[in-house]
Each structure stands twice: as structure tokens, then as C-alpha cells.
Scaffold this motif. Structure first.
Motif, short mmCIF file in Angstrom:
data_model
loop_
_atom_site.label_atom_id
_atom_site.label_comp_id
_atom_site.label_asym_id
_atom_site.label_seq_id
_atom_site.Cartn_x
_atom_site.Cartn_y
_atom_site.Cartn_z
N UNK A 12 0.86 -1.19 0.00
CA UNK A 12 0.00 0.00 0.00
C UNK A 12 0.89 1.23 0.00
N UNK A 13 0.63 2.15 -0.92
CA UNK A 13 1.49 3.30 -1.12
C UNK A 13 0.67 4.58 -0.99
N UNK A 14 1.36 5.70 -1.15
CA UNK A 14 0.68 6.98 -1.09
C UNK A 14 0.77 7.62 0.28
N UNK A 15 0.34 8.89 0.34
CA UNK A 15 0.43 9.67 1.58
C UNK A 15 -0.44 9.08 2.68
N UNK A 20 -0.70 6.26 7.97
CA UNK A 20 -1.15 5.15 8.81
C UNK A 20 0.04 4.40 9.40
N UNK A 21 1.06 4.21 8.59
CA UNK A 21 2.26 3.51 9.07
C UNK A 21 2.92 4.30 10.20
N UNK A 22 3.05 5.62 10.00
CA UNK A 22 3.69 6.44 11.03
C UNK A 22 2.83 6.53 12.29
N UNK A 23 1.52 6.49 12.13
CA UNK A 23 0.63 6.52 13.29
C UNK A 23 0.81 5.27 14.16
N UNK A 24 1.29 4.20 13.56
CA UNK A 24 1.56 2.95 14.29
C UNK A 24 3.01 2.90 14.77
N UNK A 25 3.67 4.06 14.76
CA UNK A 25 5.07 4.19 15.23
C UNK A 25 6.03 3.32 14.42
N UNK A 26 5.74 3.28 13.12
CA UNK A 26 6.63 2.61 12.19
C UNK A 26 7.04 3.61 11.10
N UNK A 27 7.98 3.19 10.26
CA UNK A 27 8.52 4.11 9.26
C UNK A 27 8.49 3.45 7.88
N UNK A 31 13.69 -0.07 -0.54
CA UNK A 31 15.02 -0.66 -0.76
C UNK A 31 15.21 -0.91 -2.24
N UNK A 32 16.35 -0.48 -2.77
CA UNK A 32 16.64 -0.70 -4.19
C UNK A 32 18.14 -0.89 -4.37
N UNK A 33 18.52 -1.28 -5.61
CA UNK A 33 19.93 -1.47 -5.92
C UNK A 33 20.21 -2.85 -6.48
N UNK A 34 21.35 -2.99 -7.14
CA UNK A 34 21.78 -4.25 -7.76
C UNK A 34 20.76 -4.79 -8.75
N UNK A 35 20.03 -3.90 -9.41
CA UNK A 35 19.09 -4.31 -10.44
C UNK A 35 17.79 -4.90 -9.92
N UNK A 36 17.61 -4.91 -8.60
CA UNK A 36 16.38 -5.48 -8.04
C UNK A 36 15.22 -4.49 -8.17
N UNK A 37 14.02 -5.04 -8.26
CA UNK A 37 12.84 -4.18 -8.22
C UNK A 37 12.76 -3.51 -6.85
N UNK A 38 12.33 -2.25 -6.79
CA UNK A 38 12.21 -1.59 -5.49
C UNK A 38 11.34 -2.42 -4.54
N UNK A 39 11.82 -2.57 -3.33
CA UNK A 39 11.12 -3.33 -2.31
C UNK A 39 10.60 -2.36 -1.25
N UNK A 40 9.28 -2.25 -1.14
CA UNK A 40 8.68 -1.31 -0.20
C UNK A 40 8.51 -1.99 1.15
N UNK A 41 8.99 -1.31 2.19
CA UNK A 41 9.09 -1.91 3.51
C UNK A 41 8.46 -1.03 4.58
N UNK A 42 8.17 -1.66 5.69
CA UNK A 42 7.78 -0.96 6.92
C UNK A 42 8.80 -1.31 7.98
#
Length: 216
Positions: A12-15, A20-27, A31-42
Motif C-alpha cells: 500500500x502506497x501513497x500519503x 497510517x504507518x507512522x501513526x503505528x510508530x513505524x517508518x 530498498x533498491x539497488x543491484x538491479x532489483x525491483x524496489x522493495x517497499x518496507x515498513x
């Protein structure tokens, strides 16, 4: 040694999702690099904030399935007022790989008074093993005299690191503080302005007295 963080993947992306992620005290992070597809993390908020005190921190990101990635913090976004972390860009690295990083310059010691040390280059770019990225580069200015200059090519780097910044770049200069001269000039200017105003006031008073005498 890398800082180990247990992370979650997200789709889930977007503002709104980020809030919501920050409200749960997460960030939120990517992650990207070495030709990998961007990996979206919490990322876990408290542990990440502690690790991010070093802007070049090496992280070991452990995924729910047990896989892990080594990563360096590439960019940190913060709240403009609270300065809390709002997003991290991470770049994947491999053991034994050399990376280029910007390392902050830290002064050690005090030059001979009344001279002061002025840092002209806040960071130096070096190439170094991804697992041996230093938090800072120390420059010793203890008892250095006015006129002392240190250039990038003369800075002592950690073992195995190579300078990427131009060697001719001025890093630190020891000089007399300029604030005293500037303050003195400002005082003289104010005194001159005050004297001029006083003279104008006297002239005005004289003219008023003469006009009163003429009226009599």
C-alpha cells in the motif's frame, strides 16, 4: 557490524498509507539497488530511529520469511518541525562490496587561541568496504596556529578507504575570528551615525532659536 531490523513488506502506497504507518510508530521505506525491483518496507520506528543517528548506518533487514538484505541508508526524510523520521531510502549492498559514501568531518582538539578552526568541507566522499563504513572522519586541530590549512588529500582516512573527493579541496582552515572586526566596524558605523544625528539635532535647535529671536 550491521544493525538488525525485523521489517515487513508492504503493497500500500501513497500519503494516506504512509500516515497510517507512522501513526503505528513505524517508518515507511524503500530498498533498491543491484538491479532489483524496489522493495517497499515498513520498519520498526524506535529501532530505526536509533540506527539512523548514524547517517551511513549499515542495516541487516530481516524479512518475515527469514530472508535478509544488507543495506545502507541512502536518504533520510524528516518532519520539518518535529524532526522525526518520515521515510528512508535504502540501497542494497553485498559483503565485500565497496561503496561510495559521504562521511561527516569532525574536529578534534582546539587550535591556539585566539585562532579558531573553520570547517570548509562538512563531508568527504570516500570509497570503502560496505561493512566498514566509518561514522565520521576526525581531523586533529589541537594547538594548530593561525594560517594552518588541511586539504582533502592530506586527511588521514580509515584503513582500506580511498578518497573520492578532489585532493585539492580545502577541508579545515585555522584563522582569527572575523566577528570581532565585523563588530568593531558596526560599532564605528553606529557611532558615526549617532554623531551625525547629534550634529543635525544641534543645527535644528540653532535654527529654531534664531527663528524665535527673529520673531521677537
Amino acid at each position: 557490524m550491521p544493525e538488525t531490523l525485523n521489517v515487513q513488506t508492504r503493497d500500500d502506497f501513497g500519503k494516506g498509507a504512509a500516515r497510517r504507518i507512522r501513526a503505528e510508530h513505524q517508518i515507511p521505506a524503500v530498498l533498491y539497488g543491484h538491479g532489483m525491483d524496489p522493495l517497499h518496507l515498513t520498519l520498526p520506528g524506535h529501532e530505526t530511529a536509533l540506527a539512523a543517528r548514524n547517517s551511513n548506518a549499515l542495516l541487516e533487514l530481516v524479512l518475515p520469511g527469514g530472508d535478509s538484505h544488507l543495506a545502507l541508508i541512502k536518504e533520510i526524510q524528516r518532519h520539518p518541525l518535529r524532526r522525526t523520521l518520515t521515510h528512508l531510502d535504502l540501497i542494497a549492498v553485498r559483503r565485500g562490496e565497496k561503496v561510495q559514501v559521504d562521511i561527516p568531518v569532525i574536529l578534534v582538539g582546539e587550535p591556539t587561541a585566539p585562532a579558531i578552526a573553520v570547517v570548509d568541507a562538512q563531508t568527504l566522499t570516500i570509497e570503502v568496504d560496505a561493512l566498514k563504513v566509518p561514522e565520521s572522519i576526525e581531523v586533529d586541530v589541537e594547538e594548530k596556529e593561525e594560517g594552518y590549512q588541511l586539504f582533502a588529500g592530506d586527511v588521514k582516512l580509515p584503513a582500506g578507504a580511498e578518497l573520492v573527493t578532489e585532493a585539492e579541496l580545502l577541508v579545515v582552515a585555522v584563522q582569527l575570528p572575523r566577528v570581532d572586526a565585523e563588530l568593531e566596524a558596526a560599532i564605528e558605523e553606529n557611532e558615526a551615525a549617532g554623531a551625525e544625528l547629534g550634529a543635525d539635532a544641534e543645527d535644528s535647535e540653532g535654527e529654531s532659536t534664531e527663528e524665535s529671536a527673529d520673531e521677537e
